[in-house]
Design an enzyme around this catalytic site. Sequence first.
Site, PDB file in Angstrom:
ATOM      1  N   SER A 107       0.839  -1.203   0.000  1.00 11.59           N
ATOM      2  CA  SER A 107       0.000   0.000   0.000  1.00 11.59           C
ATOM      3  C   SER A 107       0.875   1.254   0.000  1.00 11.59           C
ATOM      4  O   SER A 107       1.829   1.354   0.769  1.00 11.59           O
ATOM      5  CB  SER A 107      -0.875   0.027   1.255  1.00 11.59           C
ATOM      6  OG  SER A 107      -1.658  -1.134   1.316  1.00 11.59           O
ATOM      7  N   HIS A 162      -4.147  -2.386  -4.987  1.00 13.79           N
ATOM      8  CA  HIS A 162      -3.110  -3.225  -5.578  1.00 13.79           C
ATOM      9  C   HIS A 162      -3.499  -3.593  -7.009  1.00 13.79           C
ATOM     10  O   HIS A 162      -4.651  -3.937  -7.266  1.00 13.79           O
ATOM     11  CB  HIS A 162      -2.921  -4.513  -4.783  1.00 13.79           C
ATOM     12  CG  HIS A 162      -2.407  -4.288  -3.389  1.00 13.79           C
ATOM     13  ND1 HIS A 162      -1.242  -3.610  -3.138  1.00 13.79           N
ATOM     14  CD2 HIS A 162      -2.901  -4.648  -2.196  1.00 13.79           C
ATOM     15  CE1 HIS A 162      -1.046  -3.568  -1.835  1.00 13.79           C
ATOM     16  NE2 HIS A 162      -2.038  -4.184  -1.235  1.00 13.79           N
ATOM     17  N   HIS A 220      -2.635 -11.244   1.311  1.00 12.83           N
ATOM     18  CA  HIS A 220      -2.232 -11.221   2.717  1.00 12.83           C
ATOM     19  C   HIS A 220      -2.720 -12.462   3.469  1.00 12.83           C
ATOM     20  O   HIS A 220      -3.767 -13.029   3.145  1.00 12.83           O
ATOM     21  CB  HIS A 220      -2.813  -9.982   3.396  1.00 12.83           C
ATOM     22  CG  HIS A 220      -2.246  -8.691   2.878  1.00 12.83           C
ATOM     23  ND1 HIS A 220      -2.725  -8.081   1.745  1.00 12.83           N
ATOM     24  CD2 HIS A 220      -1.233  -7.918   3.333  1.00 12.83           C
ATOM     25  CE1 HIS A 220      -2.031  -6.972   1.521  1.00 12.83           C
ATOM     26  NE2 HIS A 220      -1.120  -6.850   2.464  1.00 12.83           N
ATOM     27  N   TYR A 225      -4.058 -12.495   6.269  1.00 11.90           N
ATOM     28  CA  TYR A 225      -5.330 -12.272   6.975  1.00 11.90           C
ATOM     29  C   TYR A 225      -6.551 -12.555   6.102  1.00 11.90           C
ATOM     30  O   TYR A 225      -7.667 -12.606   6.594  1.00 11.90           O
ATOM     31  CB  TYR A 225      -5.400 -10.850   7.562  1.00 11.90           C
ATOM     32  CG  TYR A 225      -5.263  -9.712   6.570  1.00 11.90           C
ATOM     33  CD1 TYR A 225      -6.256  -9.453   5.622  1.00 11.90           C
ATOM     34  CD2 TYR A 225      -4.141  -8.883   6.598  1.00 11.90           C
ATOM     35  CE1 TYR A 225      -6.133  -8.404   4.726  1.00 11.90           C
ATOM     36  CE2 TYR A 225      -4.009  -7.837   5.709  1.00 11.90           C
ATOM     37  CZ  TYR A 225      -5.009  -7.593   4.765  1.00 11.90           C
ATOM     38  OH  TYR A 225      -4.871  -6.563   3.874  1.00 11.90           O
ATOM     39  N   GLU A 226      -6.332 -12.732   4.807  1.00 18.28           N
ATOM     40  CA  GLU A 226      -7.492 -12.997   3.938  1.00 18.28           C
ATOM     41  C   GLU A 226      -8.036 -14.402   4.138  1.00 18.28           C
ATOM     42  O   GLU A 226      -9.227 -14.645   3.962  1.00 18.28           O
ATOM     43  CB  GLU A 226      -7.105 -12.769   2.472  1.00 18.28           C
ATOM     44  CG  GLU A 226      -6.775 -11.291   2.189  1.00 18.28           C
ATOM     45  CD  GLU A 226      -6.300 -11.057   0.780  1.00 18.28           C
ATOM     46  OE1 GLU A 226      -6.965 -11.514  -0.160  1.00 18.28           O
ATOM     47  OE2 GLU A 226      -5.236 -10.425   0.610  1.00 18.28           O
ATOM     48  N   ALA A 240       3.114  -0.632   3.929  1.00 19.13           N
ATOM     49  CA  ALA A 240       2.673   0.444   4.813  1.00 19.13           C
ATOM     50  C   ALA A 240       2.653  -0.141   6.212  1.00 19.13           C
ATOM     51  O   ALA A 240       2.291  -1.306   6.393  1.00 19.13           O
ATOM     52  CB  ALA A 240       1.286   0.922   4.416  1.00 19.13           C
ATOM     53  N   MET A 268       0.902  -5.895   8.624  1.00 16.35           N
ATOM     54  CA  MET A 268       0.212  -7.171   8.403  1.00 16.35           C
ATOM     55  C   MET A 268       0.749  -7.940   7.196  1.00 16.35           C
ATOM     56  O   MET A 268       0.022  -8.741   6.599  1.00 16.35           O
ATOM     57  CB  MET A 268      -1.293  -6.914   8.224  1.00 16.35           C
ATOM     58  CG  MET A 268      -1.935  -6.191   9.406  1.00 16.35           C
ATOM     59  SD  MET A 268      -3.674  -5.878   9.111  1.00 16.35           S
ATOM     60  CE  MET A 268      -4.055  -4.704  10.426  1.00 16.35           C
ATOM     61  N   SER A 269       1.998  -7.706   6.847  1.00 11.33           N
ATOM     62  CA  SER A 269       2.511  -8.348   5.629  1.00 11.33           C
ATOM     63  C   SER A 269       4.009  -8.628   5.750  1.00 11.33           C
ATOM     64  O   SER A 269       4.562  -8.647   6.844  1.00 11.33           O
ATOM     65  CB  SER A 269       2.248  -7.441   4.422  1.00 11.33           C
ATOM     66  OG  SER A 269       3.077  -6.300   4.467  1.00 11.33           O
ATOM     67  N   ASN A 280       0.880   5.814   9.982  1.00 14.27           N
ATOM     68  CA  ASN A 280       0.149   6.216  11.204  1.00 14.27           C
ATOM     69  C   ASN A 280       0.982   5.822  12.409  1.00 14.27           C
ATOM     70  O   ASN A 280       1.915   5.024  12.292  1.00 14.27           O
ATOM     71  CB  ASN A 280      -1.216   5.502  11.258  1.00 14.27           C
ATOM     72  CG  ASN A 280      -1.056   3.993  11.184  1.00 14.27           C
ATOM     73  OD1 ASN A 280      -0.909   3.441  10.091  1.00 14.27           O
ATOM     74  ND2 ASN A 280      -1.045   3.339  12.331  1.00 14.27           N
ATOM     75  N   HIS A 311      -8.280   1.374   7.094  1.00 14.70           N
ATOM     76  CA  HIS A 311      -7.531   1.099   5.865  1.00 14.70           C
ATOM     77  C   HIS A 311      -7.568   2.329   4.954  1.00 14.70           C
ATOM     78  O   HIS A 311      -6.580   2.658   4.294  1.00 14.70           O
ATOM     79  CB  HIS A 311      -8.105  -0.126   5.151  1.00 14.70           C
ATOM     80  CG  HIS A 311      -7.278  -0.595   3.991  1.00 14.70           C
ATOM     81  ND1 HIS A 311      -5.943  -0.941   4.117  1.00 14.70           N
ATOM     82  CD2 HIS A 311      -7.577  -0.731   2.685  1.00 14.70           C
ATOM     83  CE1 HIS A 311      -5.467  -1.290   2.923  1.00 14.70           C
ATOM     84  NE2 HIS A 311      -6.443  -1.168   2.037  1.00 14.70           N
TER      85      HIS A 311
HETATM   86  N1  HPA Z   1      -1.004  -1.724  12.133  1.00  9.59           N
HETATM   87  C1  HPA Z   1      -0.963  -2.761  11.275  1.00  9.59           C
HETATM   88  N2  HPA Z   1      -0.818  -2.623   9.969  1.00  9.59           N
HETATM   89  C2  HPA Z   1      -0.707  -1.373   9.486  1.00  9.59           C
HETATM   90  C3  HPA Z   1      -0.749  -0.247  10.321  1.00  9.59           C
HETATM   91  C4  HPA Z   1      -0.910  -0.438  11.715  1.00  9.59           C
HETATM   92  O1  HPA Z   1      -0.946   0.506  12.521  1.00  9.59           O
HETATM   93  N3  HPA Z   1      -0.604   0.838   9.521  1.00  9.59           N
HETATM   94  C5  HPA Z   1      -0.482   0.381   8.244  1.00  9.59           C
HETATM   95  N4  HPA Z   1      -0.553  -0.956   8.216  1.00  9.59           N
END
Ligand code: HPA
Length: 268
Positions: A27, A58, A80, A82-83, A110, A205-206, A229, A241
């Site tokens: 991302s 993506h 990912h 988590y999917e 990201a 998460m990746s 963030n 997201h």
């Molecule tokens: N946590 C998990 N995954 C993320 C975050 C986060 O704060 N920011 C961007 N991807």
Amino acid sequence: MNNAIEASARALRDRGPAPAIAVLLGSGWGLFGDAVEDAFEVRYDELPAFPRLAVGGHSGRLRCGRVGATPVVVLGGRKHAYETGEADAMKGAIRTLAAWGVRVLVQTNAAGSLDAGVRPGELMLISDHINLAQRSPLFGEPGDDRFVDMNDAYDAALRARARAVAARLATPLHEGVYAWYMGPQFETPAEIRMFRLLGAAAVGMSTVPETILARHAGLRVLALSLLTNMGAGMEAQPLSHAHTLASAGVAGARAVALLSALVQELEP
Ligand code: HPA
């Protein structure tokens, strides 16, 4: 090697020789695809070993060409863990790259910052990771080579080059440990406090499953996080997201400039 990987590698080989470097875009990094010139594209769904993508932002395409004079293949997105709950979603893709002849995997993502001094929009080189999810894409893998050495998983020589390029461009580049959180929900503030105590500088998460797969396949790995963030509870901002994509968009241009300069100096 399984048939899907063989067929995928053959399809790519028919289009051209493998570049040494593959770049996997997360991302916020999508603009990098535009830096690739003289390119041909292959959709993931034309390659049987590649995943079908669902997450917005993506492209789901492989773009093969040159950045400057350097041949490179760019993967527009990942599937990912988590999917589905399975960590091996990118197994076929990474093994196809290795079978084709790619030798270096540059990953981008990201991530949330866990360091109060590192703000959204800044970049971090991943020096090491913590597999908090305790999942492996190598579950069920036969053979002794599944016991992959994860020392120097993020190649020290490639990281040194990345630092040098960032210094030349005067782009601040932090360096730290990335913690892989399974998701898809964001972390709780208590989890973020724990990860900070463990010494992680970023959470996402990746990336970790792909690093494990790449090291297993003999590829060298470099990975960059765009911090979008602060970790949950570190600031009042709620996490979403959409927020990740919006703040990645703002910082994306600088990230892409660094990455473009970098891939031209990674030639192994
Ligand atoms: N946590 C998990 N995954 C993320 C975050 C986060 O704060 N920011 C961007 N991807």
